[in-house]
Write an enzyme that holds these catalytic residues in place. Structure first.
Site, PDB file in Angstrom:
ATOM      1  N   LYS A  83      -2.777  14.994   1.297  1.00 40.53           N
ATOM      2  CA  LYS A  83      -4.042  14.117   1.093  1.00 40.53           C
ATOM      3  C   LYS A  83      -5.041  14.359   2.539  1.00 40.53           C
ATOM      4  O   LYS A  83      -4.419  14.056   3.554  1.00 40.53           O
ATOM      5  CB  LYS A  83      -3.487  12.428   1.207  1.00 40.53           C
ATOM      6  CG  LYS A  83      -4.133  11.730  -0.008  1.00 40.53           C
ATOM      7  CD  LYS A  83      -3.406  10.261   0.113  1.00 40.53           C
ATOM      8  CE  LYS A  83      -4.151   9.569  -0.846  1.00 40.53           C
ATOM      9  NZ  LYS A  83      -3.561   8.186  -0.788  1.00 40.53           N
TER      10      LYS A  83
HETATM   11  O1  G3P Z   1      -4.254   4.441  -3.211  1.00 39.55           O
HETATM   12  C1  G3P Z   1      -4.944   3.759  -1.980  1.00 39.55           C
HETATM   13  C2  G3P Z   1      -4.533   2.447  -1.833  1.00 39.55           C
HETATM   14  O2  G3P Z   1      -3.446   2.537  -1.366  1.00 39.55           O
HETATM   15  C3  G3P Z   1      -5.507   1.472  -1.079  1.00 39.55           C
HETATM   16  O3  G3P Z   1      -5.296   0.309  -1.573  1.00 39.55           O
HETATM   17  O4  G3P Z   1      -5.434  -2.265  -1.716  1.00 39.55           O
HETATM   18  O5  G3P Z   1      -5.517  -0.850   0.573  1.00 39.55           O
HETATM   19  O6  G3P Z   1      -7.292  -0.809  -1.099  1.00 39.55           O
HETATM   20  P1  G3P Z   1      -5.966  -1.011  -1.076  1.00 39.55           P
END
Ligand code: G3P
Length: 216
Positions: A83
């Site tokens: 990534k």
């Molecule tokens: O895959 C990306 C994710 O982990 C981010 O999620 O909820 O932190 O925006 P969030």
């Protein structure tokens, strides 16, 4: 549509993998730090446990550092996808790693123009963060729609990996649009399973069966 789990929690990964629902895993530094312990060991353990693609994120922010780290991460297993962040250096690293047959997931994508550049750089996956866009009063799902439309006009390798998913309707809407992959926090997958009418229906069926067996 493929379902990935967006977590570094081995227990949750095992639980849903045993159900046959997990096509892959995405992790990031935040998810790994949430679990504590040695992140290298955790990344290796996840890679060993899962057959499908496992996205492991680089910490370096410069081109050389990302390429070096990406090669090292790929050493954990053939299913590792590196990534890289959606930056100039990240795209350059994406191009380089992809040319070495190391697949790359370009992460932190927030606009269609970024997605075009990620696709042109050879990304295997493009990860738009829809929940974080929703948080800023922009419609994350419109971004998914735009990216799917753009990619369908060309022959890019890239798959759209819907990330920052917050609830089951994000998953349903992404599926309606034909997104290739959604990556879900385990609790969202748990919520997708549940419906109160299913639980109620089972209860009534069992009560009625019991009555039948008790009747003379
Ligand atoms: O895959 C990306 C994710 O982990 C981010 O999620 O909820 O932190 O925006 P969030």
């Amino acid at each position: 549509m493929k379902i990935f789990l967006d977590t570094a929690n081995l227990e949750a990964i095992r639980e849903y993998n045993d159900m046959g629902l997990v096509d892959g895993i995405t992790t990031n530094p935040t998810l790994l730090s949430r679990e504590g312990g040695d992140p290298q060991k955790a990344m290796k353990a996840i890679t060993d446990l899962i057959d499908g693609d496992v996205s492991l994120e680089v910490i370096a922010t410069d081109y050389n550092g990302m390429v070096e780290e990406g090669r090292k991460l790929r050493g954990y297993g053939e299913n590792v996808v590196v990534k890289c962040p959606m930056t100039a250096d990240g795209l350059k690293a994406c191009k380089k790693l992809s040319s070495e047959d190391i697949p790359v997931n370009v992460t932190l994508v927030f606009s269609p123009s970024q997605a075009i550049l990620a696709a042109k750089s050879g990304a295997r996956y493009i990860s738009p963060f829809i929940g974080r866009l929703d948080d800023t009063s922009q419609d994350g799902m419109t971004l998914i729609e735009d990216i799917i439309e753009i990619l369908s006009n060309y022959e890019y390798e890239a798959e759209v990996l819907v990330a920052s998913v917050r609830h089951p309707m994000h998953v349903v809407d992404a599926a309606k649009l034909g997104a290739d992959v959604v990556t879900l926090p385990p609790d969202v997958l748990g919520k997708m399973l549940k419906h109160p009418l299913t639980d109620k229906g089972i209860k009534v069926f069992l009560e009625d069966w019991k009555k039948l067996k008790e009747s003379p």
